[in-house]
Motif scaffolding. Structure first.
Motif, PDB file in Angstrom:
ATOM      1  N   THR B 171      23.073 -21.646 105.146  1.00 38.12           N
ATOM      2  CA  THR B 171      22.921 -20.893 106.387  1.00 38.12           C
ATOM      3  C   THR B 171      22.947 -21.837 107.585  1.00 38.12           C
ATOM      4  N   MET B 172      22.281 -22.990 107.456  1.00 38.56           N
ATOM      5  CA  MET B 172      22.267 -23.928 108.578  1.00 38.56           C
ATOM      6  C   MET B 172      23.663 -24.488 108.867  1.00 38.56           C
ATOM      7  N   SER B 173      24.483 -24.617 107.827  1.00 37.67           N
ATOM      8  CA  SER B 173      25.781 -25.259 108.018  1.00 37.67           C
ATOM      9  C   SER B 173      26.725 -24.421 108.865  1.00 37.67           C
ATOM     10  N   VAL B 174      26.536 -23.088 108.877  1.00 31.17           N
ATOM     11  CA  VAL B 174      27.462 -22.273 109.667  1.00 31.17           C
ATOM     12  C   VAL B 174      26.962 -22.072 111.090  1.00 31.17           C
ATOM     13  N   VAL B 175      25.754 -22.569 111.395  1.00 30.05           N
ATOM     14  CA  VAL B 175      25.233 -22.392 112.753  1.00 30.05           C
ATOM     15  C   VAL B 175      26.166 -23.063 113.758  1.00 30.05           C
ATOM     16  N   GLY B 176      26.742 -24.200 113.365  1.00 27.25           N
ATOM     17  CA  GLY B 176      27.689 -24.879 114.245  1.00 27.25           C
ATOM     18  C   GLY B 176      28.825 -23.964 114.654  1.00 27.25           C
ATOM     19  N   VAL B 177      29.396 -23.264 113.677  1.00 25.29           N
ATOM     20  CA  VAL B 177      30.498 -22.345 113.959  1.00 25.29           C
ATOM     21  C   VAL B 177      30.032 -21.222 114.883  1.00 25.29           C
ATOM     22  N   VAL B 178      28.837 -20.689 114.618  1.00 30.37           N
ATOM     23  CA  VAL B 178      28.323 -19.592 115.442  1.00 30.37           C
ATOM     24  C   VAL B 178      28.108 -20.077 116.872  1.00 30.37           C
ATOM     25  N   LEU B 179      27.617 -21.308 117.026  1.00 30.33           N
ATOM     26  CA  LEU B 179      27.406 -21.863 118.361  1.00 30.33           C
ATOM     27  C   LEU B 179      28.728 -21.949 119.114  1.00 30.33           C
ATOM     28  N   MET B 180      29.789 -22.368 118.402  1.00 29.50           N
ATOM     29  CA  MET B 180      31.081 -22.511 119.058  1.00 29.50           C
ATOM     30  C   MET B 180      31.693 -21.164 119.389  1.00 29.50           C
ATOM     31  N   ALA B 181      31.492 -20.181 118.511  1.00 29.00           N
ATOM     32  CA  ALA B 181      32.110 -18.872 118.724  1.00 29.00           C
ATOM     33  C   ALA B 181      31.253 -17.991 119.622  1.00 29.00           C
ATOM     34  N   GLY B 182      29.935 -18.152 119.564  1.00 22.31           N
ATOM     35  CA  GLY B 182      29.053 -17.324 120.369  1.00 22.31           C
ATOM     36  C   GLY B 182      28.952 -15.896 119.889  1.00 22.31           C
ATOM     37  N   THR B 183      29.291 -15.634 118.631  1.00 20.16           N
ATOM     38  CA  THR B 183      29.205 -14.272 118.110  1.00 20.16           C
ATOM     39  C   THR B 183      29.018 -14.313 116.598  1.00 20.16           C
ATOM     40  N   PRO B 212      34.586 -31.045 115.852  1.00 21.71           N
ATOM     41  CA  PRO B 212      35.175 -30.594 114.588  1.00 21.71           C
ATOM     42  C   PRO B 212      34.094 -30.399 113.530  1.00 21.71           C
ATOM     43  N   GLN B 213      34.130 -29.242 112.871  1.00 22.92           N
ATOM     44  CA  GLN B 213      33.045 -28.889 111.956  1.00 22.92           C
ATOM     45  C   GLN B 213      33.250 -29.485 110.564  1.00 22.92           C
ATOM     46  N   LEU B 214      33.594 -30.779 110.511  1.00 23.58           N
ATOM     47  CA  LEU B 214      33.837 -31.382 109.193  1.00 23.58           C
ATOM     48  C   LEU B 214      32.554 -31.430 108.370  1.00 23.58           C
ATOM     49  N   ILE B 215      31.449 -31.854 109.027  1.00 24.41           N
ATOM     50  CA  ILE B 215      30.167 -31.927 108.326  1.00 24.41           C
ATOM     51  C   ILE B 215      29.751 -30.521 107.904  1.00 24.41           C
ATOM     52  N   GLY B 216      29.895 -29.584 108.864  1.00 28.45           N
ATOM     53  CA  GLY B 216      29.525 -28.203 108.576  1.00 28.45           C
ATOM     54  C   GLY B 216      30.262 -27.686 107.364  1.00 28.45           C
ATOM     55  N   PHE B 217      31.564 -27.953 107.306  1.00 28.07           N
ATOM     56  CA  PHE B 217      32.350 -27.448 106.187  1.00 28.07           C
ATOM     57  C   PHE B 217      31.924 -28.097 104.876  1.00 28.07           C
ATOM     58  N   PHE B 218      31.702 -29.408 104.915  1.00 32.03           N
ATOM     59  CA  PHE B 218      31.274 -30.106 103.695  1.00 32.03           C
ATOM     60  C   PHE B 218      29.980 -29.495 103.156  1.00 32.03           C
ATOM     61  N   VAL B 219      28.979 -29.363 104.049  1.00 33.17           N
ATOM     62  CA  VAL B 219      27.693 -28.828 103.623  1.00 33.17           C
ATOM     63  C   VAL B 219      27.871 -27.391 103.138  1.00 33.17           C
ATOM     64  N   TYR B 220      28.662 -26.600 103.886  1.00 35.36           N
ATOM     65  CA  TYR B 220      28.848 -25.204 103.505  1.00 35.36           C
ATOM     66  C   TYR B 220      29.453 -25.114 102.110  1.00 35.36           C
ATOM     67  N   PHE B 221      30.510 -25.856 101.881  1.00 29.58           N
ATOM     68  CA  PHE B 221      31.218 -25.652 100.618  1.00 29.58           C
ATOM     69  C   PHE B 221      30.400 -26.142  99.427  1.00 29.58           C
ATOM     70  N   VAL B 222      29.715 -27.281  99.590  1.00 25.75           N
ATOM     71  CA  VAL B 222      28.892 -27.765  98.478  1.00 25.75           C
ATOM     72  C   VAL B 222      27.764 -26.780  98.181  1.00 25.75           C
ATOM     73  N   SER B 223      27.107 -26.290  99.260  1.00 23.51           N
ATOM     74  CA  SER B 223      26.018 -25.340  99.006  1.00 23.51           C
ATOM     75  C   SER B 223      26.565 -24.041  98.444  1.00 23.51           C
ATOM     76  N   ALA B 224      27.774 -23.670  98.853  1.00 19.84           N
ATOM     77  CA  ALA B 224      28.347 -22.425  98.352  1.00 19.84           C
ATOM     78  C   ALA B 224      28.583 -22.523  96.848  1.00 19.84           C
ATOM     79  N   ILE B 225      29.043 -23.700  96.399  1.00 20.70           N
ATOM     80  CA  ILE B 225      29.242 -23.873  94.952  1.00 20.70           C
ATOM     81  C   ILE B 225      27.907 -23.742  94.231  1.00 20.70           C
ATOM     82  N   ALA B 226      26.854 -24.321  94.840  1.00 22.09           N
ATOM     83  CA  ALA B 226      25.539 -24.226  94.221  1.00 22.09           C
ATOM     84  C   ALA B 226      25.040 -22.788  94.238  1.00 22.09           C
TER      85      ALA B 226
END
Lengths: 165, 408
Positions: B171-183, B212-226
């Motif tokens: 959940t924390m990893s996608v906050v970056g995307v939400v901050l950039m999109a504002g929605t 660039p959300q490289l860190i966000g994507f890394f964290v998201y995808f690893v946690s998603a696999i878990a």
């Protein structure tokens, strides 16, 4: 009857049934599950009022995080079925009349105040923004204080868990 | 009946969309198992399913029938209600998550009512998805508990602990995307990734300014696999220690429901990765000027598949295969031709690119399964809490800083 009213009564019925089941069930896991049902039904009620953010947070925080921990702990401790006890004298003489009185009071307030269902806000996207703004400006101090309170609770839990017995 | 449909167009259209999407989803789930077995077999130098139908293409069907007709015993002393509830819960939650995923930008007309390629366009689409995934733990935890057996209980406990831990960083990893999109609206998150840098580098959140959300994507995808309990995080069902973990005591179709829920979750998580970080339905190529030919990539891909399938089909070892595979090839060729028709070309772009990206993620999942060994339990916990969560938090702080600076 319009659709929102029907949905309201279904959700309210589910919530009340879940709450009754929470008390009646003998096994802790089943009680916990009933509580989850109540929370999800409440989230539905919030949605009905147009409070999308509150509904989502209700599910994520209460049903998805806190109750998972409840269930986890019950499973870990392998808690068995509860035994029924007789109602204590205190509860019989004081509790029952008081709860009856509270119910009457609530019914009176609801009957006097609420007239039908009106969405609390019309555009929920805006509502989410407004809520966040309020949280970070007007209510910033109480908000942060709450966080510190929770932090203290976490620290307390860690200290208790680490204490040498 | 027709009066009712005329009065409630949204309801009728939604029902049609739900039925169609369910059918597609079930087919996709079935063939995802086939795909996984084939790819893992190739990684391990085996053939994989080969007997039922040409290239084992009818294997999912055979498996489905087998699951339906197997004996379905209930373990003694199990909590019957919860034992039955758990697989339904897992399956229902996994399938309802797909309802908010938008598959393409264009609108289609059903019963004279224009509607998007998505069942529900929610303002809180992203939060809804996380709400659903946060409930997903119950299916696994309750199954483990209700089976009244030691291995499932251990699997259930492990998975609750694991899913709570990794849900946090996910959940924390996608906050970056939400901050950039504002929605939180998934459609808007995608449309805000439109456009190209220097005319050809897509401005997807993975690459876009302010950060660039490289860190966000890394964290998201690893946690998603878990979160989906897949290798290398499949401790809840670690077969070398726990037999089959939480679903040890489940047989027949109830087992199949857990199986399908797992694959449905994989698809949802891949869809989310696609639309949060990889621009969703947006094409990686600009479609104007010198890149106009990229509009015909779907046609080219389908045509290539058709040719391969046809050549392979003619040389297939069984007569059945020599008939079925070329016919299949003709169908794919027809699809290629349809995709090149004017009017259809633009419409196909969105779903084609979306599904291609999702397919890449699914392949990555299978690839991991064929490659990596399982984590040890303490490694799993340390990885989640000591690496992923701090990274996700750092990403939130950095992104909000950059967003603030760029808006000045």
């Amino acid at each position: 009857m319009s659709a929102p009213i029907i949905v309201f009564f279904i959700l309210a019925g589910v919530a009340v049934l879940g709450a009754v089941s929470l008390i009646v069930q003998r096994h802790p896991i089943r009680s916990a599950l009933s509580l989850i049902v109540v929370m999800v039904a409440l989230a539905g009620l919030y949605l009905l009022q147009g409070a999308e953010l509150v509904a989502a947070v209700q599910i994520i925080v209460y049903a998805g995080a806190i109750m998972v921990l409840f269930v986890f702990v019950i499973m870990l401790l392998n808690a068995g079925e509860e035994e029924r006890t007789n109602v204590s004298r205190m509860a019989r003489t004081l509790g029952l009349p008081l709860s009856f009185f509270l119910m009457l009071q609530l019914a009176w307030w609801v009957g006097r105040g609420a007239r039908g269902l009106a969405p609390a806000v019309s555009r929920s996207q805006e509502a989410t923004k407004e809520l966040s703004k309020l949280l970070f400006t007007e209510f910033a101090l109480p908000f942060e204080l709450t966080s510190i309170l929770i932090l203290v609770a976490i620290l307390g839990a860690v200290v208790l868990a680490k204490r040498e017995s | 009946m027709s009066d009712f449909i005329a009065q409630h167009p949204v309801l009728a259209v939604s029902v049609i969309k739900v039925v169609v999407l369910m059918f597609l989803m079930m087919t996709a789930l079935a063939y995802l198992t086939w795909f996984e077995r084939k790819v893992v077999a190739r990684i391990q130098s085996r053939w994989g399913p080969y007997r039922v139908g040409p290239h084992g293409l009818l294997q999912p069907l055979a498996d489905g029938i087998k699951f339906l007709f197997k004996e379905d015993p209930t373990p003694g002393g199990a909590d019957k209600l919860i034992y039955f509830l758990a697989p339904f819960l897992a399956m229902a939650l996994a399938l309802s998550a797909i309802a908010v995923i938008p598959f393409g930008p264009k609108h289609i007309e059903i019963l004279g009512h224009a509607t998007g390629l998505q069942i529900a366009d929610l303002n809180i689409g992203l939060l809804f998805l996380f709400a659903i995934t946060s409930l997903g733990v119950y299916g696994v935890a309750l199954a483990g508990w209700a089976s009244n057996s030691k291995y499932p209980l251990l699997g259930g406990l492990r998975s609750s602990a694991q899913m709570i831990s990794y849900e946090l960083s996910m959940t924390m990893s996608v906050v970056g995307v939400v901050l950039m999109a504002g929605t939180f609206n998934l459609r808007e998150i995608i449309t805000q990734q439109e456009g190209y840098w220097l005319g050809f580098i897509p401005r997807w959140n993975l690459l876009a300014p302010p950060l660039p959300q490289l860190i966000g994507f890394f964290v998201y995808f690893v946690s998603a696999i878990a979160e989906t309990n897949r290798v290398p995080f499949d401790l809840p069902e670690a077969e070398t220690e726990l037999v089959a973990g939480f679903h040890t005591e489940y047989a027949s179709f109830k087992f199949a429901m857990f199986f399908m829920a797992e694959y449905a979750n994989m698809i949802t998580v891949s869809c989310l990765a696609t639309l949060l970080f990889f621009g969703g339905w947006l094409s990686p190529f600009s479609t104007t000027g010198m890149f106009a030919w990229t509009l015909y990539i779907p046609t080219a891909v389908f045509a290539a598949c058709a040719v391969l399938l046809f050549v392979d089909g003619l040389r297939y070892s069984t007569t059945f295969g020599r008939i079925v595979l070329p016919v299949l090839a003709l169908a794919v060729a027809g699809l290629a031709a349809v995709c090149a028709m004017p009017g259809v070309v633009e419409f196909v772009q969105g779903p084609f690119w979306f599904l291609s990206k999702v397919f890449l993620f699914l392949f990555f999942y299978v690839w991991l399964r064929g490659t990596l060994p399982r984590f040890r339990y303490d490694q799993l916990m340390a990885f989640g809490w000591k690496l992923l969560l701090p990274l996700a938090l750092a990403n939130v702080v950095l992104t909000s800083l950059m967003v603030l600076v760029s808006r000045r």
